[in-house]
Design an enzyme around this catalytic site. Sequence first.
Site, PDB file in Angstrom:
ATOM      1  N   GLU B  81      19.331   8.697 -42.566  1.00 31.99           N
ATOM      2  CA  GLU B  81      19.246   9.076 -43.933  1.00 31.99           C
ATOM      3  C   GLU B  81      20.578   9.376 -44.826  1.00 31.99           C
ATOM      4  O   GLU B  81      20.397   9.149 -45.632  1.00 31.99           O
ATOM      5  CB  GLU B  81      18.225  10.485 -43.715  1.00 31.99           C
ATOM      6  CG  GLU B  81      16.788  10.445 -43.735  1.00 31.99           C
ATOM      7  CD  GLU B  81      16.776   9.949 -42.057  1.00 31.99           C
ATOM      8  OE1 GLU B  81      17.379   9.862 -41.282  1.00 31.99           O
ATOM      9  OE2 GLU B  81      15.534   9.528 -42.086  1.00 31.99           O
ATOM     10  N   HIS B 150       7.812  16.286 -39.189  1.00 29.98           N
ATOM     11  CA  HIS B 150       7.150  15.766 -40.359  1.00 29.98           C
ATOM     12  C   HIS B 150       6.157  16.440 -41.137  1.00 29.98           C
ATOM     13  O   HIS B 150       5.596  15.950 -41.827  1.00 29.98           O
ATOM     14  CB  HIS B 150       5.854  14.744 -39.183  1.00 29.98           C
ATOM     15  CG  HIS B 150       6.620  13.606 -38.436  1.00 29.98           C
ATOM     16  ND1 HIS B 150       7.383  13.970 -37.455  1.00 29.98           N
ATOM     17  CD2 HIS B 150       6.612  12.450 -38.739  1.00 29.98           C
ATOM     18  CE1 HIS B 150       7.876  13.006 -36.630  1.00 29.98           C
ATOM     19  NE2 HIS B 150       7.524  12.035 -37.520  1.00 29.98           N
TER      20      HIS B 150
END
Lengths: 109, 361
Positions: B81, B150
């Site tokens: 990321e 998540h």
Amino acid sequence: MAEISFPLPDLGEGLIEATVLDWLVEPGQQVERNQPIVELETTKSALELPSPQAGKVVRIHGAPGDTINVGEPLIVFEVPDDTAGIVGTVPKDEAPKRRVRLSAVLDED
Amino acid sequence: MPETITDLRITANSMDTPAAGVEQLSMQQALNRALDEILAENPKTVIFGEDCGRLGGVFRITDGLQAKHGEARVFDTPLAESGILGMSVGLAMAGFHPIPEVQFDGFAYPAINQIVCQIARMNYRSRGTLPMPITLRVPSFGGIRAPEHHGESLEALFAHVPGLKVVSPSNPHDAYHLLKYAATRLDPVIFMEPKSRYWQKGPVDVTTAVPGEATHDGDTSSGGSLTGSRVAREGRHLTLVAWGAMVSRCLQVAELAAEDGIDVEVLDLRWLKPIDAEALAKSVGKTRRAVVVHEAPLTSGLGAEVAQLITQSCFATLKAPVERVTGFDVPYPSGDLEDEYIPNIDRILFGIQRVLEYRRG
């Protein structure tokens, strides 16, 4: 509807195959995630394999006594096209349920 | 945040689309269509992230876009990321309009440095010569029984950073228009998509952003402007303030409260930075009671900011202190514990009851 094939995973550390002892589900049956689907035996142990997902069983591979190599197809599921992708589940829109009731004296000042 | 930057004007916008009427689309479909149109309208747009290209995204938001627009404009990245967001900085400096995706909200943490230290500040640092027209798409919040990382609720983290704008749509129509709007901003926008609402269909009017008939979950209210909040349901006695996935739950609560004779207004905040303080003042000025609902933990959550804005404008007429119904001060739990964590109907009703029975003195 879409079909998803689930191959036999490595059930231990570096095991290469497993023998089917008994199927706990059959084609046409609807299964839930984590529901035991098959009893398998490896060189280390016998175990029940939980279903990796919810869905309708389309095909199962291997009769009791058959040996399946890791990576070969074990079971095929039919799932709705609206699947959650790799992680998670599609939430169901359920009718709202309540236990709490409101009570108030509304002074309209 | 002062609007010091003029809007980007691109060659076409949604108003030019031939009237196609109102279509029933899921939020996933609405976002996919918006991205498709953004790519077609603005040649500077590039879309990338983990599995965004060939696979079309784990939530299918970028489905088919690589095949249609090419591998140079829609592509996969490594699982890093910090790299996805770092590359966005460079692309923005070079004149591109990146729309990166962080696959799940919990994966944004490794990129906080790039988001906070670079993306949010570059325009400021460069005296306006290096704007960051980046729309960071973040599938957000819980509700899909996913494992840890998540499902999170990061709006307060992002909203606290000067230089970032934060928005979260609650329905397919808003998702379509807010994404198209965000993609035309010169400021970086954190676009928080409520992943539990990806699959529910709703009417999307691609011809106008502000339709009087935009309805969602039985909602019959008016749209409001794209830069502000939206009254999702009108009511007289109390205002529920929510955003993202909590809006549909609050609309359910409002229906249940009506059974008890309590007329609840639901304000869909949409923009979490800047917050539509005017709409809060207008709504709570009318109802004189407010409950703010969010999934994020209570302490230093955005509910506190909302409560203060309401208190600032409505202190004299408030019937009770603003209540907060939120997640708990624990790490956002994995799927099996979600139902215990996310504000449910009863907890929201309890919050309403606490406000209703409050007495001064």
